[in-house]
Design a protein around this motif. Structure first.
Motif, PDB file in Angstrom:
ATOM      1  N   UNK A  97       0.814  -1.210   0.000  1.00 12.01           N
ATOM      2  CA  UNK A  97       0.000   0.000   0.000  1.00 12.01           C
ATOM      3  C   UNK A  97       0.850   1.263   0.000  1.00 12.01           C
ATOM      4  N   UNK A  98       1.941   1.267   0.771  1.00  5.22           N
ATOM      5  CA  UNK A  98       2.843   2.421   0.781  1.00  5.22           C
ATOM      6  C   UNK A  98       3.528   2.584  -0.574  1.00  5.22           C
ATOM      7  N   UNK A  99       3.905   1.462  -1.202  1.00  2.00           N
ATOM      8  CA  UNK A  99       4.483   1.529  -2.553  1.00  2.00           C
ATOM      9  C   UNK A  99       3.488   2.141  -3.531  1.00  2.00           C
ATOM     10  N   UNK A 100       2.229   1.761  -3.406  1.00  4.32           N
ATOM     11  CA  UNK A 100       1.198   2.308  -4.298  1.00  4.32           C
ATOM     12  C   UNK A 100       0.977   3.796  -4.039  1.00  4.32           C
ATOM     13  N   UNK A 101       1.056   4.198  -2.778  1.00  7.21           N
ATOM     14  CA  UNK A 101       0.908   5.615  -2.450  1.00  7.21           C
ATOM     15  C   UNK A 101       2.040   6.409  -3.097  1.00  7.21           C
ATOM     16  N   UNK A 102       3.269   5.891  -3.003  1.00  3.84           N
ATOM     17  CA  UNK A 102       4.405   6.552  -3.645  1.00  3.84           C
ATOM     18  C   UNK A 102       4.201   6.616  -5.157  1.00  3.84           C
ATOM     19  N   UNK A 103       3.676   5.553  -5.729  1.00  3.04           N
ATOM     20  CA  UNK A 103       3.395   5.543  -7.168  1.00  3.04           C
ATOM     21  C   UNK A 103       2.341   6.597  -7.521  1.00  3.04           C
ATOM     22  N   UNK A 104       1.344   6.734  -6.666  1.00  2.00           N
ATOM     23  CA  UNK A 104       0.320   7.763  -6.858  1.00  2.00           C
ATOM     24  C   UNK A 104       0.954   9.159  -6.854  1.00  2.00           C
ATOM     25  N   UNK A 105       1.876   9.375  -5.925  1.00  2.00           N
ATOM     26  CA  UNK A 105       2.588  10.658  -5.860  1.00  2.00           C
ATOM     27  C   UNK A 105       3.430  10.855  -7.110  1.00  2.00           C
ATOM     28  N   UNK A 146       5.125  17.097  -4.124  1.00  2.00           N
ATOM     29  CA  UNK A 146       4.844  15.798  -3.502  1.00  2.00           C
ATOM     30  C   UNK A 146       4.123  15.980  -2.176  1.00  2.00           C
ATOM     31  N   UNK A 147       4.552  16.961  -1.383  1.00  2.00           N
ATOM     32  CA  UNK A 147       3.900  17.204  -0.104  1.00  2.00           C
ATOM     33  C   UNK A 147       2.454  17.650  -0.315  1.00  2.00           C
TER      34      UNK A 147
END
Length: 194
Positions: free
Chosen positions: A61-69, A88-89
Motif C-alpha cells: 500500500x505504501x508503494x502504491x501511495x508513492x506511485x500515486x505521488x 509531492x507534499x
C-alpha cells in the motif's frame, strides 16, 4: 463443500481493502478471508500469519501511495528537487485522509517488528526499496547521497504521518513546510566540498 482456492495476490488485495475501511482491531483473519473471497487457512499457508500478511499489504500500500505521488508529479518535467518535494507534499496533503487506515496499520507493523524478525525484515526491505524510488521521484540523484537524502525525506514523511494520526493539527503543510525547510537549510549550512 470444498474450500475456496486463493492466492497471495488475492489475499493482499483483500487486505488492502480491509486497511482502507476497517479499524485495525477489526482486521481479523475472518475479515480478510471474506474480503478476499478466500479461506482462512490460506492466510497461514501463504503468509505464515495474519500479521505477516497485513505487513506485506502495508508495504504494498505504501508503494502504491508513492506511485500515486509519482504519477501526480509526472507532469512536472524538470523542476528542481525542491519544487518536486513541495509538489509531492501537496499530493500527500490531499491523499492522507484516504490512506489513514494504511498509516495506522503501518505504525502497528513497526511496533510488531520489535518482536518478529519476519515483520522486521519485510519492513526493512520495503524501506530499502523505497529510498531509490523516492530519490527518482524527487530528482535527488541515483548515487548514495541521493538515496540518503531520500531516506531523510521518507523519515520526514513517516514522522509527520504518525504525528497527524495523533492529531491532524500537527500537520506541517504548504507554506509552513516550505518555511520549516528553509529554516533547516539556513540553520544547517552545507559542509564545504573537500
Amino acid at each position: 463443500m470444498s474450500p475456496q482456492r486463493s492466492n497471495r495476490r488475492q489475499l493482499i488485495e483483500g487486505t488492502l481493502r480491509c486497511l482502507e475501511r476497517l479499524p485495525a482491531e477489526r482486521i481479523t483473519t475472518r475479515a480478510i478471508a471474506e474480503e478476499s473471497d478466500a479461506n482462512v487457512a490460506s492466510i497461514a499457508y501463504h503468509f505464515g500469519s495474519k500479521d505477516d500478511l497485513v505487513t506485506e499489504a502495508v508495504v504494498e500500500g505504501l508503494d502504491r501511495w508513492l506511485e500515486e505521488i509519482a504519477n501526480a508529479l509526472g507532469d512536472l518535467d524538470g523542476p528542481s528537487p525542491r519544487e518536486r518535494l513541495r509538489a509531492a507534499m501537496a499530493v500527500i496533503e490531499t491523499t492522507r485522509a484516504r490512506h489513514e487506515g494504511l498509516a495506522r496499520n503501518f505504525l502497528g507493523a513497526l511496533s510488531r517488528a520489535q518482536h518478529s524478525a519476519r515483520i522486521q525484515h519485510l519492513l526493512a526491505e520495503g524501506f530499502r526499496r523505497t529510498r531509490p524510488n523516492v530519490a527518482a521521484v524527487l530528482n535527488l540523484g541515483d548515487d548514495q547521497a541521493g538515496e540518503d537524502a531520500a531516506g531523510l525525506v521518507h523519515s520526514l514523511f513517516t514522522g509527520l504521518l504518525f504525528q497527524t494520526l495523533l492529531d491532524p493539527d500537527l500537520a506541517i503543510e504548504g507554506d509552513r513546510m516550505e518555511l520549516a525547510l528553509t529554516r533547516l537549510r539556513t540553520a544547517l549550512p552545507a559542509r564545504p566540498e573537500m
